[in-house]
Design a protein around this motif. Structure first.
Motif, PDB file in Angstrom:
ATOM      1  N   ILE A 172       0.762  -1.190   0.015  1.00 38.69           N
ATOM      2  CA  ILE A 172      -0.101   0.183   0.026  1.00 38.69           C
ATOM      3  C   ILE A 172       0.741   1.365   0.075  1.00 38.69           C
ATOM      4  O   ILE A 172       1.957   1.263   0.465  1.00 38.69           O
ATOM      5  N   ALA A 173       0.332   2.275  -0.542  1.00 40.75           N
ATOM      6  CA  ALA A 173       1.150   3.653  -0.697  1.00 40.75           C
ATOM      7  C   ALA A 173       1.259   4.296   0.460  1.00 40.75           C
ATOM      8  O   ALA A 173       0.395   4.262   1.243  1.00 40.75           O
ATOM      9  N   ARG A 174       2.435   4.761   0.838  1.00 43.29           N
ATOM     10  CA  ARG A 174       2.666   5.463   1.836  1.00 43.29           C
ATOM     11  C   ARG A 174       3.086   7.065   1.683  1.00 43.29           C
ATOM     12  O   ARG A 174       3.830   6.974   0.677  1.00 43.29           O
ATOM     13  N   GLY A 175       2.719   7.945   2.129  1.00 39.28           N
ATOM     14  CA  GLY A 175       2.815   9.400   1.792  1.00 39.28           C
ATOM     15  C   GLY A 175       1.986  10.148   2.771  1.00 39.28           C
ATOM     16  O   GLY A 175       1.732   9.862   3.995  1.00 39.28           O
ATOM     17  N   VAL A 176       1.698  11.571   2.554  1.00 38.81           N
ATOM     18  CA  VAL A 176       1.203  12.362   3.428  1.00 38.81           C
ATOM     19  C   VAL A 176      -0.493  11.983   3.658  1.00 38.81           C
ATOM     20  O   VAL A 176      -1.012  11.756   2.549  1.00 38.81           O
ATOM     21  N   PRO A 177      -0.944  11.876   4.712  1.00 36.17           N
ATOM     22  CA  PRO A 177      -2.400  11.588   4.808  1.00 36.17           C
ATOM     23  C   PRO A 177      -3.477  12.746   4.264  1.00 36.17           C
ATOM     24  O   PRO A 177      -2.941  13.727   4.483  1.00 36.17           O
ATOM     25  N   MET A 178      -4.524  12.329   3.835  1.00 33.52           N
ATOM     26  CA  MET A 178      -5.617  13.138   3.380  1.00 33.52           C
ATOM     27  C   MET A 178      -6.064  13.833   4.460  1.00 33.52           C
ATOM     28  O   MET A 178      -6.124  13.576   5.675  1.00 33.52           O
ATOM     29  N   GLY A 179      -6.238  15.463   4.321  1.00 32.02           N
ATOM     30  CA  GLY A 179      -6.741  16.354   5.140  1.00 32.02           C
ATOM     31  C   GLY A 179      -5.553  16.836   5.731  1.00 32.02           C
ATOM     32  O   GLY A 179      -5.891  17.549   7.000  1.00 32.02           O
ATOM     33  N   SER A 185       3.810  17.532   8.633  1.00 28.46           N
ATOM     34  CA  SER A 185       4.169  16.052   8.341  1.00 28.46           C
ATOM     35  C   SER A 185       5.695  15.847   8.969  1.00 28.46           C
ATOM     36  O   SER A 185       6.590  16.704   8.687  1.00 28.46           O
ATOM     37  N   ASP A 186       6.009  14.671   9.551  1.00 28.70           N
ATOM     38  CA  ASP A 186       7.219  14.012   9.691  1.00 28.70           C
ATOM     39  C   ASP A 186       8.083  13.944   8.791  1.00 28.70           C
ATOM     40  O   ASP A 186       7.623  13.754   7.465  1.00 28.70           O
ATOM     41  N   GLN A 187       9.382  14.191   8.717  1.00 32.10           N
ATOM     42  CA  GLN A 187      10.360  14.058   7.668  1.00 32.10           C
ATOM     43  C   GLN A 187      10.245  12.603   6.758  1.00 32.10           C
ATOM     44  O   GLN A 187      10.290  12.619   5.654  1.00 32.10           O
ATOM     45  N   ILE A 188       9.937  11.406   7.563  1.00 31.68           N
ATOM     46  CA  ILE A 188      10.122  10.268   6.867  1.00 31.68           C
ATOM     47  C   ILE A 188       8.774  10.151   6.097  1.00 31.68           C
ATOM     48  O   ILE A 188       8.935   9.455   4.749  1.00 31.68           O
ATOM     49  N   THR A 189       7.614  10.443   6.394  1.00 32.67           N
ATOM     50  CA  THR A 189       6.517  10.483   5.614  1.00 32.67           C
ATOM     51  C   THR A 189       6.629  11.315   4.448  1.00 32.67           C
ATOM     52  O   THR A 189       6.411  10.812   3.466  1.00 32.67           O
ATOM     53  N   LEU A 190       7.189  12.435   4.515  1.00 26.53           N
ATOM     54  CA  LEU A 190       7.439  13.453   3.483  1.00 26.53           C
ATOM     55  C   LEU A 190       8.284  12.703   2.434  1.00 26.53           C
ATOM     56  O   LEU A 190       8.103  12.957   1.299  1.00 26.53           O
ATOM     57  N   ALA A 191       9.332  12.291   3.018  1.00 22.47           N
ATOM     58  CA  ALA A 191      10.350  11.683   1.897  1.00 22.47           C
ATOM     59  C   ALA A 191       9.564  10.684   1.347  1.00 22.47           C
ATOM     60  O   ALA A 191       9.826  10.404  -0.063  1.00 22.47           O
ATOM     61  N   ARG A 192       8.760   9.794   2.215  1.00 28.06           N
ATOM     62  CA  ARG A 192       8.076   8.736   1.172  1.00 28.06           C
ATOM     63  C   ARG A 192       7.178   9.238   0.369  1.00 28.06           C
ATOM     64  O   ARG A 192       6.941   8.757  -0.737  1.00 28.06           O
ATOM     65  N   ALA A 193       6.673  10.450   0.517  1.00 26.32           N
ATOM     66  CA  ALA A 193       5.589  11.100  -0.462  1.00 26.32           C
ATOM     67  C   ALA A 193       6.408  11.490  -1.563  1.00 26.32           C
ATOM     68  O   ALA A 193       5.657  11.481  -2.563  1.00 26.32           O
ATOM     69  N   LEU A 194       7.582  11.929  -1.417  1.00 29.13           N
ATOM     70  CA  LEU A 194       8.388  12.464  -2.493  1.00 29.13           C
ATOM     71  C   LEU A 194       8.699  11.330  -3.480  1.00 29.13           C
ATOM     72  O   LEU A 194       8.437  11.272  -4.481  1.00 29.13           O
ATOM     73  N   THR A 195       9.438  10.358  -2.841  1.00 25.04           N
ATOM     74  CA  THR A 195       9.815   9.142  -3.484  1.00 25.04           C
ATOM     75  C   THR A 195       8.785   8.436  -4.284  1.00 25.04           C
ATOM     76  O   THR A 195       8.745   7.593  -5.215  1.00 25.04           O
ATOM     77  N   GLY A 196       7.462   8.662  -3.692  1.00 23.14           N
ATOM     78  CA  GLY A 196       6.433   7.737  -4.063  1.00 23.14           C
ATOM     79  C   GLY A 196       5.336   8.422  -5.086  1.00 23.14           C
ATOM     80  O   GLY A 196       4.277   8.070  -5.222  1.00 23.14           O
ATOM     81  N   ARG A 197       6.064   9.472  -5.400  1.00 23.04           N
ATOM     82  CA  ARG A 197       5.417  10.635  -6.306  1.00 23.04           C
ATOM     83  C   ARG A 197       4.676  10.030  -7.703  1.00 23.04           C
ATOM     84  O   ARG A 197       5.541   9.288  -8.290  1.00 23.04           O
ATOM     85  N   LYS A 198       3.364  10.353  -8.286  1.00 22.90           N
ATOM     86  CA  LYS A 198       3.040   9.959  -9.496  1.00 22.90           C
ATOM     87  C   LYS A 198       2.650  11.117 -10.261  1.00 22.90           C
ATOM     88  O   LYS A 198       2.547  12.073 -10.015  1.00 22.90           O
ATOM     89  N   GLU A 199       2.623  10.703 -11.759  1.00 21.08           N
ATOM     90  CA  GLU A 199       2.248  11.677 -12.616  1.00 21.08           C
ATOM     91  C   GLU A 199       1.008  11.876 -12.532  1.00 21.08           C
ATOM     92  O   GLU A 199       0.047  11.046 -12.290  1.00 21.08           O
ATOM     93  N   LEU A 200       0.641  13.366 -12.587  1.00 24.23           N
ATOM     94  CA  LEU A 200      -0.868  13.723 -12.621  1.00 24.23           C
ATOM     95  C   LEU A 200      -1.453  13.739 -14.070  1.00 24.23           C
ATOM     96  O   LEU A 200      -0.862  13.929 -15.074  1.00 24.23           O
TER      97      LEU A 200
END
Lengths: 200, 200
Positions: A172-179, A185-200
């Protein structure tokens, strides 16, 4: 304290043993029960006893159930080619509430945690391998918690299922939670959100 | 949701009816009970049933008790000339924990609240007057809550006991709570703290 009712103190002590209940919450609940109709207390007490007497684990998925196999494993409308692996029965509830998943579940009953003496043999991993092997399973979604233990368990499962090349293992995707607010956001979550980014 | 155990859902629903427990806390408690030994559940269930079956109100002070009169009213070491009036049995627990009070209690079972239909007849005020009348009571400490209802009840009691000139009626001090920050005190509390100031 010695002037209060002993039975009241007993109930407060028992309630304090439950997760998330401190002395004050336990007290409030005890006094609430004291004031509410006897039928309410009886219903609560018998719900507690009935639960322990009749609820067991599903022999297939490991989720809590009164029937074996559970309603979920017995439901032919659920997609048997996708298995979602979770740590606890509560996670099944949480995922079902999303309405987004229509496959089957597999409850591990924990996560790898060498410090607590929980190795692969303490989890329902052999059962997972048996389920996946030659049963036409196409995908295993690993939905263990995004914690150190959950991540380690996810990696272990991925390696375990390398022996079944027909099965795709996803996480499952890990990233910044909705809302939420990026700022908080803590740095680990933010780092995950960056590396897990998807094209819009 | 429909895939979970019905007994589990029943217990969660019963737990959600308790004060301070939302769906998530109730779920956590239910799963905790499911995992813990059967003896623990049995003890909790019987504590709930025993409480309702055996705890009643003390005929003198109105506090919860298994014996009548309660241990507090029966204790000859407690000063019978001072009566502390509180709204609920929980308040007795809170005051006893301070270790500062050595008199007797009187539980009103609520506070005046015309909006909720609670007038003087719904409270144990007649019982208070009977206790005070000609029993050598020197002081009645009104320890109702520092809320609109509690203050109204305190004023009502002061007026009620005007018929007993030998009895001094006092009210617990209202001011800034210990360990708090003046900056964050609301204006009513701060105003009370100012008017209630004492010489050092």
């Amino acid at each position: 304290m010695q002037y209060s009712s002993a039975l009241l103190e007993t109930l407060i002590a028992e309630l304090t043993r439950l997760p998330g209940l401190g002395r004050k919450s336990a007290q409030r609940i005890a006094f609430h029960l004291l004031r509410s109709p006897e039928a309410d207390s009886q219903r609560l007490a018998s719900a507690i006893v009935e639960l322990k007497a009749n609820v067991r684990d599903c022999s297939i998925c490991g989720n809590v159930t009164e029937t074996d196999p559970c309603a979920l494993c017995a439901d032919s409308r659920r997609d048997a080619t996708v298995i979602c692996v979770v740590e606890q029965p509560m996670d099944v509830l949480a995922l079902e509430r999303t309405g987004e998943f229509h496959g089957r579940y597999h409850v591990l009953k924990g996560a790898l945690s060498p410090v607590d003496g929980i190795g692969p043999d303490q989890l329902r991993l052999k059962e997972l391998l048996d389920r996946v092997r030659g049963n036409g399973v196409a995908e295993v979604i690993v939905a263990t918690n995004p914690t150190a233990q959950g991540e380690a368990t996810a990696l272990y499962i991925a390696r375990l299922l390398q022996s079944e090349p027909a099965v795709k293992v996803t996480r499952i995707a890990r990233g910044v939670p909705m809302g939420s607010d990026l700022e908080f956001s803590d740095q680990i979550t933010l780092a995950r959100a960056l590396t897990g980014r998807k094209e819009l």
